[in-house]
Design a protein around this motif. Structure first.
Motif, PDB file in Angstrom:
ATOM      1  N   PHE A 216       0.846  -1.193   0.000  1.00 18.24           N
ATOM      2  CA  PHE A 216       0.000   0.000   0.000  1.00 18.24           C
ATOM      3  C   PHE A 216       0.877   1.236   0.000  1.00 18.24           C
ATOM      4  O   PHE A 216       2.043   1.196   0.373  1.00 18.24           O
ATOM      5  N   LYS A 217       0.282   2.323  -0.425  1.00 17.20           N
ATOM      6  CA  LYS A 217       0.976   3.613  -0.397  1.00 17.20           C
ATOM      7  C   LYS A 217      -0.040   4.685  -0.045  1.00 17.20           C
ATOM      8  O   LYS A 217      -1.139   4.707  -0.590  1.00 17.20           O
ATOM      9  N   LEU A 218       0.345   5.566   0.864  1.00 12.20           N
ATOM     10  CA  LEU A 218      -0.482   6.696   1.271  1.00 12.20           C
ATOM     11  C   LEU A 218      -0.147   7.893   0.390  1.00 12.20           C
ATOM     12  O   LEU A 218       1.025   8.204   0.177  1.00 12.20           O
ATOM     13  N   PHE A 219      -1.172   8.540  -0.121  1.00 13.33           N
ATOM     14  CA  PHE A 219      -1.008   9.747  -0.922  1.00 13.33           C
ATOM     15  C   PHE A 219      -1.702  10.897  -0.197  1.00 13.33           C
ATOM     16  O   PHE A 219      -2.915  10.834   0.037  1.00 13.33           O
ATOM     17  N   GLU A 220      -0.922  11.907   0.164  1.00  9.87           N
ATOM     18  CA  GLU A 220      -1.511  13.113   0.744  1.00  9.87           C
ATOM     19  C   GLU A 220      -2.250  13.851  -0.367  1.00  9.87           C
ATOM     20  O   GLU A 220      -2.004  13.608  -1.553  1.00  9.87           O
ATOM     21  N   LEU A 221      -3.120  14.784  -0.004  1.00  8.99           N
ATOM     22  CA  LEU A 221      -3.911  15.477  -1.022  1.00  8.99           C
ATOM     23  C   LEU A 221      -3.075  16.342  -1.966  1.00  8.99           C
ATOM     24  O   LEU A 221      -3.476  16.598  -3.089  1.00  8.99           O
ATOM     25  N   ASN A 222      -1.899  16.766  -1.528  1.00 15.02           N
ATOM     26  CA  ASN A 222      -1.050  17.572  -2.412  1.00 15.02           C
ATOM     27  C   ASN A 222      -0.205  16.716  -3.354  1.00 15.02           C
ATOM     28  O   ASN A 222       0.499  17.239  -4.198  1.00 15.02           O
ATOM     29  N   GLU A 223      -0.263  15.394  -3.225  1.00 20.54           N
ATOM     30  CA  GLU A 223       0.470  14.486  -4.105  1.00 20.54           C
ATOM     31  C   GLU A 223      -0.448  14.004  -5.226  1.00 20.54           C
ATOM     32  O   GLU A 223      -1.627  13.740  -4.986  1.00 20.54           O
ATOM     33  N   PRO A 224       0.087  13.870  -6.424  1.00 19.18           N
ATOM     34  CA  PRO A 224      -0.759  13.354  -7.511  1.00 19.18           C
ATOM     35  C   PRO A 224      -1.044  11.866  -7.306  1.00 19.18           C
ATOM     36  O   PRO A 224      -0.162  11.110  -6.911  1.00 19.18           O
TER      37      PRO A 224
END
Length: 138
Positions: A104-112
């Motif tokens: 899994f990978k977490l993407f913050e809202l500022n990351e595409p």
């Protein structure tokens, strides 16, 4: 007449059995599930929901349950509050296999987000296309 029908059915069995229908999350085919969630100041997830299904309802439920149990930890020696990270929205991309392996990978809202999160599930072949295109992109 019945014997002829039974014989015809027997002849068709190997052909039908040899057809392989690829399903996400079955065998070696990975299932990709994108989940929108909120990460609290303590690092727990809440209000998690599936934003992109994999095409396999069982895998989708397992991925959602998994994300609901995650706890993210800040870098050692710091606290989320000290980093200015209170409760925030994020996305988690989960890749699952039938044998239980996952990533899994977490993407913050500022990351595409990766392209796979922006497309609905169509087929395993289409998911492969999307992943291949995103790996070759700069």
């Amino acid at each position: 007449m019945a014997a002829a029908a039974a014989f015809a059915m027997l002849l068709s069995l190997p052909v039908a059995a040899s057809r392989v229908v690829e399903r996400p999350g079955v065998g070696t085919v990975p299932a990709f599930v994108c989940i929108a969630t909120t990460v609290t100041a303590e690092g727990h997830t809440k209000q998690s929901r599936i934003s992109r299904r994999s095409g396999n309802a069982v895998t989708d439920r397992h991925a959602l349950r998994f994300v609901r149990t995650l706890t993210f930890r800040p870098p050692s020696g710091t606290k989320w509050e000290a980093l200015g990270m209170d409760e925030r929205a994020a996305h988690v991309l989960v890749r699952m296999h039938q044998n239980g392996q996952m990533a899994f990978k977490l993407f913050e809202l500022n990351e595409p987000l990766p392209a796979i999160c922006g497309t609905p599930f169509e087929s395993v072949a289409r998911d492969r296309e999307i992943n291949a295109a995103s790996e070759s992109s700069p």
